[in-house]
Scaffold this motif. Structure first.
Motif, short mmCIF file in Angstrom:
data_model
loop_
_atom_site.label_atom_id
_atom_site.label_comp_id
_atom_site.label_asym_id
_atom_site.label_seq_id
_atom_site.Cartn_x
_atom_site.Cartn_y
_atom_site.Cartn_z
N UNK A 37 -15.73 5.05 9.06
CA UNK A 37 -15.41 5.47 7.69
C UNK A 37 -13.96 5.95 7.54
N UNK A 38 -13.08 5.42 8.37
CA UNK A 38 -11.65 5.71 8.26
C UNK A 38 -10.95 4.67 7.39
N UNK A 39 -11.57 3.51 7.26
CA UNK A 39 -11.17 2.44 6.35
C UNK A 39 -12.41 2.16 5.52
N UNK A 40 -12.23 1.94 4.22
CA UNK A 40 -13.42 1.71 3.42
C UNK A 40 -13.15 1.53 1.94
N UNK A 41 -14.13 1.96 1.14
CA UNK A 41 -14.10 1.78 -0.30
C UNK A 41 -14.58 3.05 -0.97
N UNK A 42 -13.79 3.55 -1.91
CA UNK A 42 -14.20 4.71 -2.69
C UNK A 42 -15.25 4.30 -3.73
N UNK A 43 -16.03 5.25 -4.23
CA UNK A 43 -17.03 4.93 -5.25
C UNK A 43 -16.45 4.25 -6.50
N UNK A 44 -15.17 4.48 -6.78
CA UNK A 44 -14.54 3.86 -7.96
C UNK A 44 -14.13 2.41 -7.71
N UNK A 48 -9.40 1.50 0.76
CA UNK A 48 -8.39 2.30 1.45
C UNK A 48 -8.33 1.94 2.91
N UNK A 49 -7.14 2.15 3.48
CA UNK A 49 -6.90 1.92 4.89
C UNK A 49 -6.44 0.50 5.18
N UNK A 50 -5.65 0.37 6.25
CA UNK A 50 -5.16 -0.93 6.68
C UNK A 50 -4.69 -0.83 8.12
N UNK A 51 -4.43 -1.97 8.70
CA UNK A 51 -4.12 -2.02 10.12
C UNK A 51 -3.20 -3.20 10.38
N UNK A 52 -2.29 -3.04 11.35
CA UNK A 52 -1.39 -4.15 11.66
C UNK A 52 -1.04 -4.18 13.13
N UNK A 53 -0.53 -5.32 13.55
CA UNK A 53 -0.14 -5.53 14.94
C UNK A 53 1.12 -6.40 14.95
N UNK A 118 1.73 -1.34 17.06
CA UNK A 118 0.45 -1.31 16.37
C UNK A 118 0.40 -0.11 15.43
N UNK A 119 -0.15 -0.30 14.23
CA UNK A 119 -0.21 0.77 13.23
C UNK A 119 -1.60 0.78 12.60
N UNK A 120 -2.16 1.96 12.47
CA UNK A 120 -3.45 2.13 11.78
C UNK A 120 -3.26 3.18 10.69
N UNK A 121 -3.55 2.81 9.46
CA UNK A 121 -3.47 3.73 8.33
C UNK A 121 -4.90 3.99 7.85
N UNK A 122 -5.32 5.24 7.92
CA UNK A 122 -6.68 5.61 7.54
C UNK A 122 -6.66 6.67 6.44
N UNK A 123 -7.82 6.94 5.91
CA UNK A 123 -7.99 8.06 4.99
C UNK A 123 -9.00 9.02 5.60
N UNK A 124 -8.55 10.25 5.81
CA UNK A 124 -9.37 11.27 6.45
C UNK A 124 -9.01 12.61 5.83
N UNK A 125 -9.83 13.06 4.87
CA UNK A 125 -9.51 14.27 4.12
C UNK A 125 -9.35 15.51 4.99
#
Length: 195
Positions: A37-44, A48-53, A118-125
């Motif tokens: 649940x670090x990458x996903x979809x909000x109820x709206x 969110x979140x992305x990853x690259x190499x 490598x880059x990981x962008x997550x959403x973690x309140x």
């Protein structure tokens, strides 16, 4: 709502996906991040979140825009970013999908150091809240996916110990946390250590 919107001038050349062998690690780590649940979809409905190499000195594979809702991804959900200009706010990608809205930020980090692979962008309140001002933190006034955010990455890399911590808080991007490293596994380990 400003989330999930591409803010750079995108030039997308539709094309065939990269070979599966080139994306195996990227797909596996992205799908693990979705499971956590670090990458996903909000109820709206906003993803969110992305990853690259990094693929070469001047290209990287990145997850496509609006893929946060997918539990599992395939080669069709990634694209190759092969040209960008931060000053002009432009980015070019080739593949079956347009690049993530955060791709210009990824490009800035790859430009900064060849050690960043490598880059990981997550959403973690919880991490976002407790990390502000403790971990390297972007200015709250700087919006995601813009040249200003790319320059803010450079500022943090030059003024903070970001190359050592390899994690930053995006104060102006609700819940946004970014980790990087020489491999996706190393980047993920930085995230796990701070969760």
């Amino acid at each position: 709502m400003d989330e999930g919107v591409i803010k750079y001038v995108g030039h997308w050349t539709p094309g065939a996906p990269m070979k599966e062998a080139e994306l195996t690690e990227l797909v596996a780590w992205r799908d693990r991040m979705w499971q956590a649940q670090q990458i996903g979809l909000y109820p709206n409905g906003i993803g969110y979140g992305n990853i690259s190499l990094r693929r070469s000195a001047h290209s990287f594979a990145v997850s496509g825009t609006q893929t946060g809702h997918l539990a599992q991804t395939s080669v069709h959900h990634y694209t190759l970013v092969d040209d960008w200009d931060i000053d002009r706010n432009t980015l070019h990608c080739t593949g079956p999908i347009q690049a993530s809205s955060e791709s210009l930020t990824h490009a800035a980090l790859y430009d900064y150091s060849s050690a960043i692979r490598a880059i990981i962008h997550v959403h973690n309140r919880p991490l976002w809240q407790r990390g502000q001002g403790v971990l390297p933190t972007t200015a709250a006034s700087v919006p995601y996916g813009t040249p200003a955010m790319a320059y803010e990455m450079m500022r943090l890399l030059n003024q903070e110990d970001l190359m050592q911590t390899r994690i930053l808080i995006m104060a102006g991007h609700e819940e946004g946390v970014l980790v990087f490293g020489p491999t996706l596994e190393a980047a993920a380990q930085v995230l796990y250590q701070h969760m």
